[in-house]
Design an enzyme around this catalytic site. Structure first.
Site, mmCIF file in Angstrom:
data_model
loop_
_atom_site.group_PDB
_atom_site.id
_atom_site.type_symbol
_atom_site.label_atom_id
_atom_site.label_comp_id
_atom_site.label_asym_id
_atom_site.label_seq_id
_atom_site.Cartn_x
_atom_site.Cartn_y
_atom_site.Cartn_z
ATOM 1 N N GLN A 281 -9.928 -4.277 -3.808
ATOM 2 C CA GLN A 281 -11.229 -3.760 -3.382
ATOM 3 C C GLN A 281 -12.271 -4.000 -4.476
ATOM 4 O O GLN A 281 -13.363 -4.519 -4.215
ATOM 5 C CB GLN A 281 -11.108 -2.257 -3.095
ATOM 6 C CG GLN A 281 -12.395 -1.619 -2.642
ATOM 7 C CD GLN A 281 -12.811 -2.092 -1.262
ATOM 8 O OE1 GLN A 281 -12.042 -2.014 -0.326
ATOM 9 N NE2 GLN A 281 -14.032 -2.596 -1.118
ATOM 10 N N HIS B 196 -7.106 0.497 -6.599
ATOM 11 C CA HIS B 196 -7.353 -0.379 -5.443
ATOM 12 C C HIS B 196 -7.981 -1.672 -5.991
ATOM 13 O O HIS B 196 -9.155 -1.951 -5.771
ATOM 14 C CB HIS B 196 -8.277 0.333 -4.453
ATOM 15 C CG HIS B 196 -8.261 -0.238 -3.074
ATOM 16 N ND1 HIS B 196 -7.438 -1.282 -2.689
ATOM 17 C CD2 HIS B 196 -8.980 0.098 -1.965
ATOM 18 C CE1 HIS B 196 -7.652 -1.555 -1.410
ATOM 19 N NE2 HIS B 196 -8.582 -0.741 -0.952
ATOM 20 N N ARG C 240 -13.408 -9.146 1.131
ATOM 21 C CA ARG C 240 -12.010 -8.788 0.853
ATOM 22 C C ARG C 240 -11.116 -9.993 1.143
ATOM 23 O O ARG C 240 -10.231 -10.323 0.370
ATOM 24 C CB ARG C 240 -11.572 -7.595 1.729
ATOM 25 C CG ARG C 240 -12.220 -6.262 1.395
ATOM 26 C CD ARG C 240 -11.780 -5.733 0.048
ATOM 27 N NE ARG C 240 -10.334 -5.659 -0.079
ATOM 28 C CZ ARG C 240 -9.558 -4.680 0.419
ATOM 29 N NH1 ARG C 240 -10.115 -3.650 1.016
ATOM 30 N NH2 ARG C 240 -8.240 -4.689 0.246
ATOM 31 N N ARG D 231 0.885 -1.182 0.000
ATOM 32 C CA ARG D 231 0.000 0.000 0.000
ATOM 33 C C ARG D 231 0.908 1.212 0.000
ATOM 34 O O ARG D 231 1.669 1.412 0.952
ATOM 35 C CB ARG D 231 -0.917 -0.002 1.228
ATOM 36 C CG ARG D 231 -1.663 1.298 1.423
ATOM 37 C CD ARG D 231 -2.778 1.226 2.436
ATOM 38 N NE ARG D 231 -3.903 0.468 1.914
ATOM 39 C CZ ARG D 231 -5.127 0.459 2.449
ATOM 40 N NH1 ARG D 231 -5.381 1.197 3.530
ATOM 41 N NH2 ARG D 231 -6.092 -0.254 1.913
ATOM 42 N N ASP E 140 -17.623 6.487 -1.751
ATOM 43 C CA ASP E 140 -16.377 6.437 -0.977
ATOM 44 C C ASP E 140 -16.204 7.819 -0.342
ATOM 45 O O ASP E 140 -16.904 8.777 -0.711
ATOM 46 C CB ASP E 140 -15.203 6.079 -1.927
ATOM 47 C CG ASP E 140 -13.873 5.909 -1.197
ATOM 48 O OD1 ASP E 140 -13.861 5.794 0.048
ATOM 49 O OD2 ASP E 140 -12.817 5.881 -1.875
ATOM 50 N N CYS F 103 -16.503 0.983 0.286
ATOM 51 C CA CYS F 103 -15.263 0.242 0.577
ATOM 52 C C CYS F 103 -14.898 0.298 2.049
ATOM 53 O O CYS F 103 -14.199 -0.580 2.543
ATOM 54 C CB CYS F 103 -14.128 0.796 -0.281
ATOM 55 S SG CYS F 103 -13.874 2.569 -0.069
HETATM 56 N N1 CP Z 1 -11.305 -0.647 2.149
HETATM 57 C C1 CP Z 1 -10.037 -0.692 2.576
HETATM 58 O O1 CP Z 1 -9.067 -0.855 1.811
HETATM 59 O O2 CP Z 1 -9.927 -0.556 3.919
HETATM 60 P P1 CP Z 1 -8.565 -0.353 4.742
HETATM 61 O O3 CP Z 1 -8.055 1.026 4.397
HETATM 62 O O4 CP Z 1 -8.988 -0.478 6.177
HETATM 63 O O5 CP Z 1 -7.594 -1.412 4.320
HETATM 64 N N1 NVA Z 2 -10.289 6.435 -1.394
HETATM 65 C C1 NVA Z 2 -9.916 5.979 -0.074
HETATM 66 C C2 NVA Z 2 -10.104 4.507 0.034
HETATM 67 C C3 NVA Z 2 -9.755 3.911 1.363
HETATM 68 C C4 NVA Z 2 -9.939 2.422 1.397
HETATM 69 C C5 NVA Z 2 -8.478 6.391 0.216
HETATM 70 O O1 NVA Z 2 -7.641 6.296 -0.690
HETATM 71 O O2 NVA Z 2 -8.207 6.827 1.331
#
Ligand code: CP
Ligand code: NVA
Length: 305
Positions: A131, A128, A289, A101, A221, A261
């Site tokens: 997701q 993502h 997930r 990440r 989101d 998400c």
């Molecule tokens: N939806 C998602 O990726 O959640 P986290 O940021 O908690 O991993």
């Molecule tokens: N769009 C959000 C998604 C988190 C799972 C972010 O990037 O923070």
């Protein structure tokens, strides 16, 4: 060896195969069966941003498959203590798969360029993919065949929206997005999606009602993604007409589900009434997930990928 940095890297047939493995593993788990398909395999997790779902679902998924995972903190010094090329080449001798990440999509690309094991994107500013796989899998659980049905996304054309568009394009699902000026998909990305999937069915509008009308799923989101906190006031203002509330849900199909998400900012992009309401499948979606990522890593580390 394959990487999954975006869904450009997976064909529709491959996504279907991952979903098949997922369904088998999910059914087995419900029956109490945890077959050690990945015994002795090790996953490394590199996270530059916080996470609940992504981190924990990968770690528990790996444990259920008989493998191990290592959450690597700042002390391993990626991108800081030594060159990414040295870091990636060394680390990928120790582990079988990496989940990353990163703040910048370029970071996961660079990691994948140098790693000698598969790299999975656990979220970047651009994408993502895990997701979106779980989201489409969830929609399929709720609705069955999705061909010709519509997923309506209300809000920021961000990392999650981009991966969703691509997942929908791959699986023949119409994608409608309602976003305010300045928060649309960039044209280059849309062109790339259309080049990859010429039949992609995309509606882009400013009007949430138009996007949601007749949809099988309504998705939103956060208005302020991780790393955008400094833009908070401007964004909250820009998205103020883009909340998913009960009135908007009523424009969707009678059997529509609500997806997010998570994490959610209750009272901003979605009301409590919708998030906790009967159409909401966000908990099932978050659970998926883990199931889908198990399917993904079994596929990625098996002979088919
Ligand atoms: N939806 C998602 O990726 O959640 P986290 O940021 O908690 O991993
Ligand atoms: N769009 C959000 C998604 C988190 C799972 C972010 O990037 O923070």
């Amino acid at each position: 060896m394959r990487n999954v940095l975006t869904l450009f890297e997976l064909t529709a047939a491959e996504i279907e195969r991952i979903f098949e493995i997922t369904a088998d593993l999910k059914t087995a788990l419900k029956q109490g069966v945890r077959e050690p398909l990945l015994a002795g395999r090790v996953m490394g997790l590199l996270f530059e941003k916080p996470s609940l779902r992504t981190r924990v679902s990968f770690e528990t998924g790996m444990a259920q498959l008989g493998g191990a995972s290592l959450f690597l903190g700042e002390d391993v010094g990626w991108g800081k203590r030594e060159a990414m090329s040295d870091f990636a080449r060394v680390l990928s001798q120790y582990v079988d798969v990496l989940v990353c990440r990163a703040k910048s999509h370029r970071t996961v690309e660079e990691l994948a360029e140098h790693a000698t094991c598969p790299v999975i994107n656990g979220l970047t500013d651009q994408s993502h993919p895990c997701q979106a796989l779980a989201d489409l899998y969830t929609m399929r659980e709720v609705h069955g065949d999705l061909r010709g049905r519509k997923l309506a996304y209300v809000g920021d054309a961000n990392n999650v929206a981009r991966s969703l568009l691509l997942a929908c394009a791959r699986l023949g699902v119409q994608f409608a997005i309602a976003s305010p000026p300045g928060y649309d998909f960039d044209e280059q990305f849309v062109a790339r999606v259309k080049a990859a999937e010429p039949k992609a069915d995309l509606l882009q509008t400013r009007d949430p009602i138009e996007a949601v009308r007749g949809a099988a799923a309504v998705y939103t989101d956060v208005w302020v993604s991780m790393g955008q906190e400094a833009q908070r006031d401007v964004r909250v203002q820009a998205f103020s007409d883009y909340q998913v509330n009960q009135a908007l849900m009523q424009q969707a199909a009678a059997d529509a589900c609500f997806l997010h998400c998570l994490p959610a900012r209750r009272g901003e992009e979605v009301t409590d009434e919708v998030l906790d309401g009967p159409q909401s499948v966000v908990v099932q979606q978050a659970g998926n997930r883990m199931h889908v990522q198990k399917g993904l890593i079994v596929w990625l580390l098996g002979d088919e990928a």
